[in-house]
Design an enzyme around this catalytic site. Structure first.
Site, PDB file in Angstrom:
ATOM      1  N   GLU A 222       9.612   1.621  10.914  1.00 55.43           N
ATOM      2  CA  GLU A 222      10.609   2.691  10.802  1.00 55.43           C
ATOM      3  C   GLU A 222       9.823   3.991  10.923  1.00 55.43           C
ATOM      4  O   GLU A 222       9.100   4.383  10.020  1.00 55.43           O
ATOM      5  CB  GLU A 222      11.341   2.588   9.470  1.00 55.43           C
ATOM      6  CG  GLU A 222      12.622   3.408   9.439  1.00 55.43           C
ATOM      7  CD  GLU A 222      12.465   4.691   8.653  1.00 55.43           C
ATOM      8  OE1 GLU A 222      12.407   5.751   9.309  1.00 55.43           O
ATOM      9  OE2 GLU A 222      12.393   4.641   7.420  1.00 55.43           O
TER      10      GLU A 222
ATOM     11  N   LYS B 278       0.870  -1.186   0.000  1.00 50.11           N
ATOM     12  CA  LYS B 278       0.000   0.000   0.000  1.00 50.11           C
ATOM     13  C   LYS B 278       0.901   1.229   0.000  1.00 50.11           C
ATOM     14  O   LYS B 278       1.465   1.613   1.028  1.00 50.11           O
ATOM     15  CB  LYS B 278      -0.894  -0.010   1.247  1.00 50.11           C
ATOM     16  CG  LYS B 278      -1.578   1.327   1.576  1.00 50.11           C
ATOM     17  CD  LYS B 278      -2.534   1.789   0.497  1.00 50.11           C
ATOM     18  CE  LYS B 278      -3.309   3.033   0.944  1.00 50.11           C
ATOM     19  NZ  LYS B 278      -2.489   4.274   0.906  1.00 50.11           N
TER      20      LYS B 278
ATOM     21  N   GLU C 132       9.385  17.012  15.488  1.00 52.56           N
ATOM     22  CA  GLU C 132      10.035  16.845  14.193  1.00 52.56           C
ATOM     23  C   GLU C 132       9.448  17.865  13.215  1.00 52.56           C
ATOM     24  O   GLU C 132       8.255  17.830  12.912  1.00 52.56           O
ATOM     25  CB  GLU C 132       9.811  15.419  13.678  1.00 52.56           C
ATOM     26  CG  GLU C 132      10.568  15.078  12.416  1.00 52.56           C
ATOM     27  CD  GLU C 132      10.364  13.627  11.995  1.00 52.56           C
ATOM     28  OE1 GLU C 132      11.234  13.103  11.278  1.00 52.56           O
ATOM     29  OE2 GLU C 132       9.346  13.013  12.377  1.00 52.56           O
TER      30      GLU C 132
ATOM     31  N   CYS D   5      13.084  11.315   7.360  1.00 56.86           N
ATOM     32  CA  CYS D   5      12.981  10.901   8.763  1.00 56.86           C
ATOM     33  C   CYS D   5      14.320  10.970   9.478  1.00 56.86           C
ATOM     34  O   CYS D   5      14.360  10.990  10.712  1.00 56.86           O
ATOM     35  CB  CYS D   5      12.413   9.489   8.851  1.00 56.86           C
ATOM     36  SG  CYS D   5      13.325   8.281   7.873  1.00 56.86           S
TER      37      CYS D   5
END
Length: 500
Positions: free
Chosen positions: A271, A195, A403, A305
């Site tokens: 992750e 997906k 973040e 990331c």
């Protein structure tokens, strides 16, 4: 849904942008064939740089995801029974086709996620490297013969594929995150239901087309695209036939998938989010540290990331470092990633621009100073933000905790080694960290004490197919890449052989 504003007129037909129009796939790939949604629904994919409509893609849901799972179940055992050499050969053909069509894949990446062309080309090569690496590792999923406790018995350990894998990938690396998950799964004999992110389905569907041309058997790789991510994810986690979930994305969604996977005790690889510190000690090579910070912070407009989220410079070099970083950041060219020389592309959606602006406003409101940038690059387009460097940043500001995921480099001041290690580790995240120093003792001490899954020493870019990629704490579970990445898709079976 992609919120990018539509342009007055759509872009040229997607196929016209490509050397090979056959890569412009707009339907899902299930059981070796292309199909639309049962409802007939489609969703829009826009270019975030221009707002132009790129394509209308089949909008699948839970029912079609379940069909893809069934196709994977039918295909998986036969694929697992092929020799490792046969699976390796199929992956090598896929790898060759990806490289052959690298220009078209880079065009799709830039069009749907906004990444500058040079970065998109590099991503295709990086993505292909995982296919090549795991094609080779397919033949090295070794078991063991263990010295026995009984002279008439033998102890054998086999490594076997976990089974059907559900893979959910993000928009910021729409090729590499797919190959990093699918290549090891396919190499060991798993079948995959993928997906991709709704913002970037075109790269995924092009990869499926190339996998089909490479001769991967029907049902071994399935790609389902759609806007209803929660329902499609629930279909994957709720199926007893899916034995493994692998996901790259936010920690919040990772928690949801992990909870849902507990019902069937699935293997899970996650992750997740990061809050990477980038530390520059007094004894560092200043110019190298500035270049490393630029590479780490501003790649993909800060939308990675592992990008530097908190930059710490020691007092002795603080002023010089911040000034030089601002000077180089100010020279970065902002614009449509398809234009020559562009280094900073758009953010993915309006909410991303709003978050970056909020972080800058919070920091400046609490005393930080803008050295360059500081606001949206509205002259370029609504989803662009100026490369920004802030100085006099403190731990009370949002950029220290959250973040940012945008082109903002906040520079914190620190005094000594113990102080900066404590600040760097003061987060729930533990994905990547970086530091620049020359003292050998310091290099060893800091590398060992940083509580992160990956540490770059005198390097601002750390990703490679050769090394285990992943984090600790709330940045995830498991590793991708390297020989360790193969193990994530294998089960260990102990066999005791008696009567010898």
């Amino acid at each position: 849904m992609n919120d990018a504003p539509a342009s007055p007129s759509p872009a040229p037909p997607l196929a016209s942008l490509l050397s090979d129009p056959g890569l412009a796939r707009l339907d899902a790939y299930i059981a070796g064939g292309w199909r639309s949604a049962a409802s007939g629904g489609r969703f829009s994919v826009h270019n975030p740089a221009t707002g132009a409509l790129l394509a209308e893609v089949a909008d699948l849901g839970a029912a079609e995801t379940e069909e893809a799972i069934a196709a994977a179940v039918r295909a998986q055992q036969g694929w697992a029974e092929e020799t490792a050499k046969t699976r390796s050969a199929a992956l090598k053909r896929w790898h060759a086709l990806v490289l052959e069509h690298a220009d078209d894949l880079a065009t799709l990446i830039t069009a749907e996620c906004g990444k500058p062309r040079a970065e998109a080309v590099a991503e295709v090569a990086y993505g292909a490297s995982f296919i090549e690496w795991f094609a080779e590792e397919a033949k090295r999923a070794y078991g063991e013969v263990i010295p026995t406790h009984n002279a008439s018995q033998r102890i054998v350990v086999m490594k076997q594929p976990v089974g059907v894998v559900g893979a959910i990938t993000p928009w910021n690396f729409p090729v590499a995150m797919i190959t990093r998950k699918c290549a090891p799964a396919l190499a060991v004999g798993c079948a995959v239901v993928l997906k991709p992110a709704e913002q970037t389905p075109l790269s995924a569907l092009a990869l499926a087309e190339l996998a089909n041309r490479a001769g991967l058997p029907a049902g071994v790789l399935n790609v389902v695209c759609g806007q209803d991510g929660p329902a499609m994810g629930a279909a994957l986690t709720g199926s007893a036939e899916v034995r493994k979930i692998t996901f790259t994305g936010s920690t919040e969604v990772g928690r949801i998938l992990m909870r849902a996977s507990a019902e069937h005790i699935k293997k899970v690889s996650l992750e997740l989010g990061g809050n990477a510190p980038f530390i520059v000690f007094d004894d560092a090579d200043l110019e190298a540290a500035v270049d490393g910070a630029l590479a780490s912070k501003f790649r993909n407009a800060g939308q990675t990331c592992v990008c530097a989220n908190r930059i710490y410079a020691q007092s002795g070099i603080y002023d010089a470092f911040a000034a030089r970083l601002a000077e180089k950041a100010a020279a970065l060219r902002v614009g449509d990633g398809s234009a020559e020389g562009v280094q900073i592309g758009p953010l993915i959606e309006p909410a991303a621009v709003e978050k970056v602006a909020r972080h800058v406003a919070d920091a400046t409101g609490k005393g930080a100073k803008v050295l360059t940038g500081g606001g949206p690059a509205t002259a370029v387009g609504p989803l662009f933000f100026e490369p920004t460097v802030l100085r006099d940043v403190t731990s009370e500001m949002a950029v220290a905790r959250e973040e940012t995921f945008g082109p903002v480099a906040p520079v914190f001041r620190f005094e000594d080694e113990a102080d900066v290690i404590a600040q760097a580790n003061a987060t729930e995240y533990g994905l990547a960290a970086y530091f620049y120093a020359r003292d050998l003792g310091r290099v060893w001490r800091v590398a060992e004490r940083l509580d992160y899954g990956m540490v770059g020493v005198n390097a601002g870019v750390i990703a490679t197919e050769l090394a285990p990629f992943g984090g600790v704490k709330q940045s995830g579970l498991g590793r991708e890449g390297s020989r360790h990445g193969l193990e994530e898709f294998l089960e260990m079976k102990y066999v005791l052989m008696g009567g010898v």
